[in-house]
Design a protein around this motif. Structure first.
Motif, PDB file in Angstrom:
ATOM      1  N   TYR A 112       0.871  -1.223   0.023  1.00  0.00           N
ATOM      2  CA  TYR A 112       0.119  -0.132   0.219  1.00  0.00           C
ATOM      3  C   TYR A 112       0.898   1.230   0.040  1.00  0.00           C
ATOM      4  O   TYR A 112       2.193   1.496   0.262  1.00  0.00           O
ATOM      5  CB  TYR A 112      -0.930  -0.095   1.020  1.00  0.00           C
ATOM      6  CG  TYR A 112      -0.385  -0.035   2.472  1.00  0.00           C
ATOM      7  CD1 TYR A 112      -0.061   1.135   3.060  1.00  0.00           C
ATOM      8  CD2 TYR A 112       0.385  -1.268   3.155  1.00  0.00           C
ATOM      9  CE1 TYR A 112       0.720   1.263   4.252  1.00  0.00           C
ATOM     10  CE2 TYR A 112       0.773  -1.219   4.373  1.00  0.00           C
ATOM     11  CZ  TYR A 112       1.009   0.042   5.076  1.00  0.00           C
ATOM     12  OH  TYR A 112       1.996  -0.076   6.164  1.00  0.00           O
ATOM     13  N   GLN A 113       0.326   2.310  -0.135  1.00  0.00           N
ATOM     14  CA  GLN A 113       0.703   3.809  -0.367  1.00  0.00           C
ATOM     15  C   GLN A 113       0.018   4.458   0.666  1.00  0.00           C
ATOM     16  O   GLN A 113      -1.246   4.552   0.877  1.00  0.00           O
ATOM     17  CB  GLN A 113       0.926   4.238  -1.558  1.00  0.00           C
ATOM     18  CG  GLN A 113       1.751   3.769  -2.350  1.00  0.00           C
ATOM     19  CD  GLN A 113       2.115   4.779  -3.552  1.00  0.00           C
ATOM     20  OE1 GLN A 113       1.465   4.471  -4.520  1.00  0.00           O
ATOM     21  NE2 GLN A 113       3.335   5.196  -3.661  1.00  0.00           N
ATOM     22  N   GLU A 114       0.648   5.399   1.661  1.00  0.00           N
ATOM     23  CA  GLU A 114       0.122   6.255   2.349  1.00  0.00           C
ATOM     24  C   GLU A 114      -0.037   7.614   1.461  1.00  0.00           C
ATOM     25  O   GLU A 114       0.850   8.265   1.224  1.00  0.00           O
ATOM     26  CB  GLU A 114       0.885   6.516   3.663  1.00  0.00           C
ATOM     27  CG  GLU A 114       0.920   5.020   4.435  1.00  0.00           C
ATOM     28  CD  GLU A 114       1.712   5.494   5.920  1.00  0.00           C
ATOM     29  OE1 GLU A 114       2.201   6.528   6.037  1.00  0.00           O
ATOM     30  OE2 GLU A 114       1.887   4.316   6.364  1.00  0.00           O
ATOM     31  N   ILE A 115      -1.313   8.066   1.486  1.00  0.00           N
ATOM     32  CA  ILE A 115      -1.694   9.140   0.764  1.00  0.00           C
ATOM     33  C   ILE A 115      -2.480   9.791   2.045  1.00  0.00           C
ATOM     34  O   ILE A 115      -3.728   9.700   2.118  1.00  0.00           O
ATOM     35  CB  ILE A 115      -2.743   9.015  -0.311  1.00  0.00           C
ATOM     36  CG1 ILE A 115      -1.624   8.213  -1.315  1.00  0.00           C
ATOM     37  CG2 ILE A 115      -2.973  10.371  -0.914  1.00  0.00           C
ATOM     38  CD1 ILE A 115      -2.630   7.771  -2.724  1.00  0.00           C
ATOM     39  N   GLU A 118      -4.924   8.251   4.518  1.00  0.00           N
ATOM     40  CA  GLU A 118      -5.326   7.082   3.841  1.00  0.00           C
ATOM     41  C   GLU A 118      -4.248   5.980   3.362  1.00  0.00           C
ATOM     42  O   GLU A 118      -3.375   6.388   2.729  1.00  0.00           O
ATOM     43  CB  GLU A 118      -6.180   7.570   2.728  1.00  0.00           C
ATOM     44  CG  GLU A 118      -7.060   6.419   1.930  1.00  0.00           C
ATOM     45  CD  GLU A 118      -7.827   7.004   0.823  1.00  0.00           C
ATOM     46  OE1 GLU A 118      -8.080   6.224  -0.123  1.00  0.00           O
ATOM     47  OE2 GLU A 118      -8.372   8.055   1.145  1.00  0.00           O
ATOM     48  N   ARG A 119      -4.626   4.634   3.492  1.00  0.00           N
ATOM     49  CA  ARG A 119      -3.881   3.783   2.816  1.00  0.00           C
ATOM     50  C   ARG A 119      -4.507   3.133   1.564  1.00  0.00           C
ATOM     51  O   ARG A 119      -5.613   2.726   1.368  1.00  0.00           O
ATOM     52  CB  ARG A 119      -3.602   2.631   3.838  1.00  0.00           C
ATOM     53  CG  ARG A 119      -2.573   2.981   5.114  1.00  0.00           C
ATOM     54  CD  ARG A 119      -2.209   1.651   5.903  1.00  0.00           C
ATOM     55  NE  ARG A 119      -1.519   1.909   6.670  1.00  0.00           N
ATOM     56  CZ  ARG A 119      -1.100   1.162   7.721  1.00  0.00           C
ATOM     57  NH1 ARG A 119      -1.715  -0.221   7.848  1.00  0.00           N
ATOM     58  NH2 ARG A 119      -0.329   1.469   8.746  1.00  0.00           N
ATOM     59  N   ARG A 120      -3.742   3.277   0.520  1.00  0.00           N
ATOM     60  CA  ARG A 120      -4.183   2.984  -0.974  1.00  0.00           C
ATOM     61  C   ARG A 120      -3.653   1.613  -1.185  1.00  0.00           C
ATOM     62  O   ARG A 120      -2.296   1.501  -1.368  1.00  0.00           O
ATOM     63  CB  ARG A 120      -4.097   3.959  -1.845  1.00  0.00           C
ATOM     64  CG  ARG A 120      -4.594   3.575  -3.230  1.00  0.00           C
ATOM     65  CD  ARG A 120      -4.022   4.680  -4.410  1.00  0.00           C
ATOM     66  NE  ARG A 120      -2.975   4.233  -4.765  1.00  0.00           N
ATOM     67  CZ  ARG A 120      -2.239   4.726  -5.621  1.00  0.00           C
ATOM     68  NH1 ARG A 120      -2.848   5.374  -6.387  1.00  0.00           N
ATOM     69  NH2 ARG A 120      -0.955   4.303  -5.978  1.00  0.00           N
ATOM     70  N   ARG A 140       2.526   1.860  -8.791  1.00  0.00           N
ATOM     71  CA  ARG A 140       2.944   2.834  -7.489  1.00  0.00           C
ATOM     72  C   ARG A 140       3.332   4.112  -8.021  1.00  0.00           C
ATOM     73  O   ARG A 140       3.946   4.342  -9.009  1.00  0.00           O
ATOM     74  CB  ARG A 140       4.283   2.108  -7.032  1.00  0.00           C
ATOM     75  CG  ARG A 140       5.076   2.975  -5.614  1.00  0.00           C
ATOM     76  CD  ARG A 140       6.048   1.935  -5.352  1.00  0.00           C
ATOM     77  NE  ARG A 140       6.731   2.889  -4.405  1.00  0.00           N
ATOM     78  CZ  ARG A 140       7.992   3.513  -4.615  1.00  0.00           C
ATOM     79  NH1 ARG A 140       8.554   3.330  -5.912  1.00  0.00           N
ATOM     80  NH2 ARG A 140       8.829   4.334  -3.644  1.00  0.00           N
ATOM     81  N   THR A 144       4.407   9.667  -4.308  1.00  0.00           N
ATOM     82  CA  THR A 144       3.740   9.723  -2.756  1.00  0.00           C
ATOM     83  C   THR A 144       4.786   9.340  -1.803  1.00  0.00           C
ATOM     84  O   THR A 144       5.936   8.589  -1.945  1.00  0.00           O
ATOM     85  CB  THR A 144       2.697   8.543  -2.896  1.00  0.00           C
ATOM     86  OG1 THR A 144       1.807   8.839  -3.804  1.00  0.00           O
ATOM     87  CG2 THR A 144       2.056   8.107  -1.534  1.00  0.00           C
ATOM     88  N   SER A 147       5.659   4.013   0.527  1.00  0.00           N
ATOM     89  CA  SER A 147       4.772   2.932   0.359  1.00  0.00           C
ATOM     90  C   SER A 147       5.401   1.752   1.274  1.00  0.00           C
ATOM     91  O   SER A 147       6.469   1.740   1.735  1.00  0.00           O
ATOM     92  CB  SER A 147       4.741   2.549  -1.051  1.00  0.00           C
ATOM     93  OG  SER A 147       5.955   2.185  -1.451  1.00  0.00           O
TER      94      SER A 147
END
Length: 157
Positions: A112-115, A118-120, A140, A144, A147
């Motif tokens: 996941y990526q932290e935006i 929020e975790r996407r 990816r 951002t 991740s």
């Protein structure tokens, strides 16, 4: 689990100090250790350029996160498993490591990526490269902040 061509001089530190202290009073008194702090996590900073590895326990399982900076390449992560008789990725996406003492299961990685807060989720999983293991990370966003590639290990009989 051994990280192939990782920085052997990576800095190791405790993260999230826990209350209380530990004592080791084994052997000669000159070797005793008192008032040793304990931590919830252990971080190996920059095992690969821009990639740190964090180990911790969760619900009785060993878990780990590879934390990937925006400019870092997750393809740099290469794992080898000393003592493995064979490696395979099962139908659930879990890595099965066969050993002479039974199988070790590395759960399918959660990527996941932290935006902001929020975790996407990002698609991906394990990729076998001969007797080594890499991660496949799709889609990816390199701009951002961070991740993570998260997985846990458990022993199967």
């Amino acid at each position: 689990m051994r990280l192939v061509e990782a920085d052997a001089a990576a800095t190791i530190s405790g993260v999230d100090e826990l209350p209380g202290r530990s004592h080791s009073l084994v052997g000669e008194s000159s070797r005793w250790r008192r008032d040793v702090p304990t931590f919830a996590r252990v971080r190996y900073a920059d095992v690969y350029p821009g990639i740190s590895l964090v180990f911790y326990g969760h619900e009785g399982q060993l878990e780990y996160d590879f934390v990937v900076a925006p400019d870092a390449d997750p393809d740099a992560v290469v794992m080898a498993f000393d003592g493995a008789q064979s490696l395979r990725v099962d139908g659930s996406g879990d890595l099965v490591i066969a050993t002479d003492r039974g199988d070790v299961l590395m759960r399918r990685p959660l990527i996941y990526q932290e935006i902001g807060p929020e975790r996407r989720p990002i698609e991906g999983g394990y990729v076998l490269d001969g007797d080594r293991v890499r991660f496949r990370v799709a889609g990816r966003d390199r701009a951002t902040r961070w991740s993570s590639i998260r997985s846990s290990a458990t022993r199967r009989s």
